[in-house]
Design an enzyme around this catalytic site. Structure first.
Site, PDB file in Angstrom:
ATOM      1  N   GLY A  90      -1.390  -9.460  12.638  1.00 48.27           N
ATOM      2  CA  GLY A  90      -1.945  -8.137  12.894  1.00 48.27           C
ATOM      3  C   GLY A  90      -2.727  -7.526  11.757  1.00 48.27           C
ATOM      4  CG  HIS A 126      -1.924  -1.137   1.166  1.00 48.12           C
ATOM      5  ND1 HIS A 126      -2.578  -1.613   2.270  1.00 48.12           N
ATOM      6  CD2 HIS A 126      -2.353  -1.919   0.132  1.00 48.12           C
ATOM      7  CE1 HIS A 126      -3.372  -2.625   1.928  1.00 48.12           C
ATOM      8  NE2 HIS A 126      -3.238  -2.831   0.638  1.00 48.12           N
TER       9      HIS A 126
END
Ligand code: BV8
Ligand code: ZN
Length: 250
Positions: A193, A126
């Protein structure tokens, strides 16, 4: 899938780590949570900015409509990151750099914390909040931690945008394809996570599983990916990984 509660890390996971040759680690915001970086979902908090939900302010459509507003949101987040330190999870993953025949660290995070503690060749699906990109010639510009971000492209003078993948935007050329290839070839996939909601990143554990990898999730909460994991370690990344690296070969 069997689920273990920390601090008892399953012997199976330890055995798999000791035997692994090709490891793919997919991380999300939860890996930076113990550093104080707010996560986007879960735990009751959903990131908003001036009343705009995260998926709106961090979208390609918003950037088209109001680039200054998007810059304000990212300037705010970079400011917060200036005082943030990597945590035990980042250090543990970096300590594995030369432990395996092949380690691929794929992150959805844009904070650069993996690299700050020595993880190499991190696949940033990203983008990175410490980089800007020209809206016309696409030239990348580093944003200093201790200075102002460049106001305009050093090459063509046009406006810059965060070099981050916003919702509705394509991922960096080749990043997902490379990560997918590594997922197909890994024998151990650690999913750490992440809420497993954002695609195409969240499809990587499925790719690894389909190719026969042992998949382990480390998260205090269950996610849509938990069902496909061979082991789910319920716990915080810094605590679990810190323990994994002290107890086993290091
Ligand atoms: C794409 C950068 C092809 C920005 C991010 C409509 C139109 C267009 C696309 C879509 C659409 N509908 C759906 C899509 C696809 C969309 C998507 O998946 N949407 C979701 C919301 C359904 N994906 C995209 O748009 C992607 N592009 O598909 O391109 C395309 C193009 C055009 C048209 C069609 C298709 C681009 C996605 C990238 C978006 N950018 N970030 C910014 O940061 O501002 S994604 C954003 O979510 C974050 O960057 C983050 O990386 C990502 C995933 O979040 P997580 O990392 O998982 O974090 P989260 O807070 O969700 O979860 C934290 C987890 O940690 C929790 O599980 C929690 O329990 C756990 N945790 C907490 N504490 C700890 C912990 N774990 C361990 N230890 C702890 N201590
Ligand atoms: Zn330019």
């Amino acid at each position: 899938m069997n689920s273990v509660a920390t601090p008892n890390i399953s012997a199976e996971l330890r055995r798999r780590l000791d035997a692994a040759k090709r490891v793919l680690v997919l991380t999300g915001a939860g890996v930076s949570a113990e550093s104080g970086v707010p996560t986007f979902r879960g735990g009751g908090n959903s990131a908003t900015w001036k009343g705009l939900p995260f998926e709106i302010i961090s979208s390609g459509a918003m950037l088209e409509r109001d680039l200054p507003a998007v810059w304000e949101w990212f300037d705010h987040r970079r400011d917060k990151l200036k005082t943030i330190q990597p945590n035990a999870a980042h250090h543990a993953i970096a300590s594995w750099q030369d432990r395996f025949h092949e380690l691929t660290v794929v992150t959805q995070n844009i904070d650069g914390l993996h690299q700050r503690v020595g993880s190499r060749n991190v696949v940033e699906l990203h983008g990175n909040i410490w980089r800007a990109r020209c809206t016309v010639c696409r030239l990348a510009h580093e944003i200093p931690m201790d200075g102002d971000r460049p106001e305009a492209c050093g090459e063509c003078g046009n406006s810059l945008r965060p070099d981050v993948v916003l919702f509705g935007e394509m991922l960096p050329q080749g990043a997902f394809e490379f990560a997918s290839q590594r997922a197909l070839g890994c024998d151990l996939c650690l999913v750490i996570g992440t809420s497993g909601i954002v695609y195409p990143a969240a499809s990587l554990p499925e790719v690894a599983k389909s190719a026969g990898a042992f998949v382990c999730e480390i998260n205090p909460e269950p996610t849509p990916l938990s069902r496909l994991c061979d082991v789910v370690v319920t716990g915080r990344a810094g605590e679990v990984l810190g323990q994994l690296t002290t107890d086993s070969r290091g």
